[in-house]
Design a protein around this motif. Sequence first.
Motif, PDB file in Angstrom:
ATOM      1  N   LEU A   1       0.791  -1.119  -0.024  1.00 50.77           N
ATOM      2  CA  LEU A   1       0.044  -0.180  -0.002  1.00 50.77           C
ATOM      3  C   LEU A   1       0.872   1.230  -0.103  1.00 50.77           C
ATOM      4  O   LEU A   1       0.567   2.340  -0.720  1.00 50.77           O
ATOM      5  CB  LEU A   1      -0.852   0.097   1.200  1.00 50.77           C
ATOM      6  N   SER A   2       1.878   1.245   0.915  1.00 51.41           N
ATOM      7  CA  SER A   2       2.781   2.596   0.892  1.00 51.41           C
ATOM      8  C   SER A   2       3.346   2.718  -0.284  1.00 51.41           C
ATOM      9  O   SER A   2       3.540   3.771  -0.891  1.00 51.41           O
ATOM     10  CB  SER A   2       3.988   2.150   2.128  1.00 51.41           C
ATOM     11  N   ASP A   3       3.961   1.636  -1.046  1.00 55.03           N
ATOM     12  CA  ASP A   3       4.626   1.923  -2.391  1.00 55.03           C
ATOM     13  C   ASP A   3       3.563   1.936  -3.447  1.00 55.03           C
ATOM     14  O   ASP A   3       3.863   2.589  -4.514  1.00 55.03           O
ATOM     15  CB  ASP A   3       5.507   0.760  -2.687  1.00 55.03           C
ATOM     16  N   GLY A   4       2.371   1.556  -3.434  1.00 54.76           N
ATOM     17  CA  GLY A   4       1.483   1.432  -4.545  1.00 54.76           C
ATOM     18  C   GLY A   4       0.635   2.530  -4.497  1.00 54.76           C
ATOM     19  O   GLY A   4       0.514   3.223  -5.540  1.00 54.76           O
ATOM     20  N   ILE A   5      -0.185   2.936  -3.459  1.00 51.93           N
ATOM     21  CA  ILE A   5      -1.095   3.891  -3.708  1.00 51.93           C
ATOM     22  C   ILE A   5      -0.536   5.206  -3.075  1.00 51.93           C
ATOM     23  O   ILE A   5      -1.253   6.255  -2.978  1.00 51.93           O
ATOM     24  CB  ILE A   5      -2.312   3.377  -2.786  1.00 51.93           C
ATOM     25  N   GLY A   6       0.642   5.192  -2.357  1.00 52.83           N
ATOM     26  CA  GLY A   6       1.013   6.268  -1.715  1.00 52.83           C
ATOM     27  C   GLY A   6       1.025   6.462  -0.156  1.00 52.83           C
ATOM     28  O   GLY A   6       0.515   5.422   0.420  1.00 52.83           O
TER      29      GLY A   6
END
Length: 513
Positions: A97-102
Amino acid sequence: MAKDIGTSPAIDSGINSLLDPRRKWYNNRRIIALNGWIVLLLITSSTNGYDGSMMNGLQSLTQWENYFHHPHSGGLGLLNAIQNIGGLAAYPFAPYLSDGIGRRPTVFIGAVIMTIATALQGAAQSTGMFLGARFLIGFGLTFAANAAPLLVSEISYPRYRAQLTATYNSLWYSGAIVAAWTTYGTFKINNTWAWRIPSVLQGLPSILQILLIWFVPESPRWLISKGKNEKALDVLAYYHGDGNRDDPLVQYEYNEIKTSIEYDRTVAANVGWKSLFATPGNRRRMRIIIAIAFFSQWSGNGLASYYLNKILNDINIKDATTQLLINGILAIWNLFCALGASAMVERLGRRFMFLFSGIGMLIFFTSQTISFAQFQMHGQPAAAHSVIAFIFLFYACYDVAFTPLIVAYTVEILPYPLRAKGFNVFNFTISVALIFNQYVNPIALMAISWKYYIVYCCWLVVECIFLYFYVVETKNLTLEETAAIFDGEEATNEILGNGLNAADRNEKHNEDA
């Protein structure tokens, strides 16, 4: 012994020469605004600190004890550990989530889950409901705690990045203070609101994040990694260059980030979970990260953090008012020590602080053990008072490094493509260590009392040896410079060279104009 490479003039001269000496946190409105948004991220740690102190306080409340049928030993361990078990369930998803959606959306998702969970915790009608709510708190906290410190380190003005990132974990004690004094203030309420009020208030930081998180700037590193270079440049220019996209510092940061991300994608091929251990530099990183994560929970601090009332009972301090007062004062003491250490990270250096912390903990935990043994064998009141004094001194040393530095140091030694995953491993390691501590500590204390302390005395010796040989100095470096030193001279020269060349080209352009 690890080589002290953090003070290399060749490396330090890069970004430090571009910092405008007139641009301070107190006289620049954009840096003031940026730091205000960073505070919103820092309070993520307060939620975690609130939990440990709250559970300490609840164990001193007869209203809570009676409602949940006097939990003890393994049952009490489960009530404490269930939050970290919930955290374990979220670890497979948090870095994606941190790397994918910000970073920002991930913090928002975690805050929503925690807000719902704390409402359930405050409304609990049974032990099962209380356990389920605490599981959800841990689940949501993992998402917020994975993204928030990354965003802090990636948007901070370079001059203050180390101090602000170090402050993240130090604010664990701000939550602990609120929880300790809330339980002190409610313990005279003769009904279940004595523990329901502290349980509900745990959600306050999450509510603030839900309302305000979208005003926080997104990470320039995340934006560049997703091809949103113009937006990244706008963020850097607005907050680091007073709106000037051609500011030498802004251009240096922008080009350094682009070069670092491209290098890690192509040359080092840092992509999946295996890459965390694929190269000598990454294995060196993970060895340090996993070790300090374990050390942060296995240094004897878990005893007072979660079972202070049991320790006080063992030294014949059984009055609930006195126990809650000691819990509250200890939280204030810890916050004072941790914030003081956070302010000194760039002056003292990481290596010195870790060694000072390890040696100090060994001295005062050993002293605490001797005092505890003296009381158990001879019943001397002075020995009991010494135990309390050495607990405070032990935490003063613990707070020098293992409160402010463990998050800051982990984030700064990881290159961008590995930062979310590597930080997730760090948090996972802490949760595993905590679960073990929370289950084993009450059982061991009940079984062998002060003799259990000897185990931690021996372990602290091992910690000091490891810290001496493996901790690398990283003070006065940018995130990209710090990451590069683990991968060798080629990576360092390529990343720093591109950043400096871009800054030099921009400065020459301005002079010609």
